[in-house]
Design an enzyme around this catalytic site. Structure first.
Site, short mmCIF file in Angstrom:
data_model
loop_
_atom_site.label_atom_id
_atom_site.label_comp_id
_atom_site.label_asym_id
_atom_site.label_seq_id
_atom_site.Cartn_x
_atom_site.Cartn_y
_atom_site.Cartn_z
N TYR A 32 5.89 10.59 -8.82
CA TYR A 32 6.85 10.68 -7.71
C TYR A 32 7.13 9.31 -7.13
CZ TYR A 32 3.22 9.97 -4.14
OH TYR A 32 2.24 9.42 -3.35
N LYS A 146 1.77 6.29 -9.79
CA LYS A 146 2.13 7.10 -8.61
C LYS A 146 2.20 8.56 -9.04
CE LYS A 146 4.83 6.52 -4.37
NZ LYS A 146 3.72 6.63 -3.45
N GLU A 178 -7.56 0.42 -0.69
CA GLU A 178 -6.25 0.58 -0.01
C GLU A 178 -6.37 1.72 0.98
OE1 GLU A 178 -3.09 1.82 -2.69
OE2 GLU A 178 -4.45 3.07 -3.85
N LEU A 202 -2.37 1.31 -5.74
CA LEU A 202 -0.95 1.37 -6.06
C LEU A 202 -0.32 0.06 -5.59
CD1 LEU A 202 1.36 3.33 -7.06
CD2 LEU A 202 1.92 3.52 -4.64
N1 PDD Z 1 2.74 6.32 -0.33
N2 PDD Z 1 -0.98 3.21 -1.83
C1 PDD Z 1 -0.88 4.55 -1.91
C2 PDD Z 1 -2.04 5.34 -2.38
C3 PDD Z 1 0.33 5.18 -1.55
O1 PDD Z 1 0.45 6.50 -1.66
C4 PDD Z 1 1.40 4.39 -1.06
C5 PDD Z 1 2.72 4.99 -0.69
C6 PDD Z 1 1.23 3.00 -0.99
C7 PDD Z 1 2.33 2.09 -0.50
O2 PDD Z 1 3.36 2.00 -1.46
P1 PDD Z 1 4.86 1.70 -1.03
O3 PDD Z 1 4.83 0.49 -0.21
O4 PDD Z 1 5.55 1.52 -2.32
O5 PDD Z 1 5.35 2.89 -0.25
C8 PDD Z 1 0.03 2.44 -1.39
C9 PDD Z 1 3.98 7.03 -0.14
C10 PDD Z 1 4.84 6.47 0.90
C11 PDD Z 1 3.68 8.50 0.00
O6 PDD Z 1 2.88 9.00 -0.78
O7 PDD Z 1 4.28 9.15 0.87
#
Ligand code: PDD
Length: 283
Positions: A32, A146, A178, A202
């Site tokens: 996703y 992801k 993270e 991620l």
């Molecule tokens: N989550 N690490 C994890 C485990 C994440 O699920 C996310 C983002 C990030 C940050 O990634 P980005 O900057 O590309 O949004 C880091 C999304 C927003 C979610 O699951 O809703």
């Protein structure tokens, strides 16, 4: 009326029909993305779509559209719903087939669904900061994908939530990785530290924008894991994600980080980040 994407069609929400044999539903066998929308435009759309295709590739799902077509489908969705400030959520599963752990013998068509909605920018939390709780990172070793498999993330976020915290600060032993749905950063003596983009995190799109902002504002970056035992010695701490942007963490496990308010470098990064948002809006 709310329009959603179902494979290559925009349909009304209630028209979507998903199979109980969908592998996303049964195994979390899919991927996703969450993309930010500012002024009806997708922010860092190319980076998100690239990462979606990379995640698909890593789990051997072939997305049956070119990236350009995909991009247009996302824009049509935003336009149909007249979303101004919000997000797009898109997921792709391996499709539907009788339940066996291995991939289906006959090729299943991936199932794509996407929706969009208004999501305000968390302005007051970005100014005042939030609290985090440390939680052991029990996830698998491919956190760079992801994936829809989010049980480790869900349990960690719930634990933080039950303690009245906004986010879980994940660690493998003494190594901070993270957040449950965000990346994490510490600033100490004018240097920013964050976990390198390995299989254990991620590689956030927001993280990539932040690293370029650091260069712009002259904040040196060390991509090196932070130690949990030293976490309180940081002058500033913050998290980042598509929806949370740059969010100061002013308290960890009930203890203040630094002076317990948003720090100067964090504020400068927020300003630089905002400028990048405005650049997108004005193209
Ligand atoms: N989550 N690490 C994890 C485990 C994440 O699920 C996310 C983002 C990030 C940050 O990634 P980005 O900057 O590309 O949004 C880091 C999304 C927003 C979610 O699951 O809703």
């Amino acid at each position: 009326m709310t329009w959603v994407l179902w494979n290559d069609r925009l349909v009304k929400d209630e028209e979507i029909r998903l199979s109980k044999e969908d592998r996303g539903y049964q195994f979390g066998d899919g991927i996703y993305e969450v993309i930010r929308v500012y002024d009806s435009n997708m922010f860092t759309a190319k980076e998100h779509i690239d990462r979606l295709y990379e995640s698909a590739d890593k789990i051997k799902i072939v997305i049956p559209y070119t990236k350009d077509v995909f991009h247009k489908m996302m824009y049509d969705l935003i336009e149909a719903n007249e979303v101004k400030t919000g997000q797009v959520y898109v997921q792709i599963t391996r499709g539907s087939a009788p339940r066996t752990h291995q991939f289906p013998a006959t090729v299943s068509e991936p199932v794509i669904t996407a929706s969009t909605k208004e999501v305000e920018r968390p302005v007051s939390q970005m100014a005042n900061g939030v609290a985090a709780k440390t939680v052991e990172d029990i996830r698998w070793l491919r956190c760079d994908i992801k994936s829809l498999n989010l049980l480790g993330n869900v349990l960690a976020k719930q634990e933080a939530h039950e303690s009245g915290c906004f986010e879980a600060l994940l660690h493998r032993g003494d190594t901070i990785t993270e957040g449950s749905s965000s990346n994490m950063y510490g600033i100490k003596d004018g240097v920013l530290y964050t976990h390198p983009a390995t299989n254990l995190i991620l590689n956030g799109i927001t993280r990539r924008v932040i690293l370029s902002c650091c260069e712009e504002i002259g904040l040196p970056v060390v991509e090196q894991p932070m130690s949990l035992s030293d976490v309180y010695s940081n002058d500033e701490f913050f998290m980042s994600s598509t929806t949370a942007e740059i969010m100061p963490i002013v308290m960890i496990n009930g203890e203040k980080v630094g002076s317990g308010i948003r720090g100067e470098w964090t504020t400068k990064l927020q300003v630089a980040f905002e400028a990048k948002i405005n650049q997108t809006i004005n193209v």
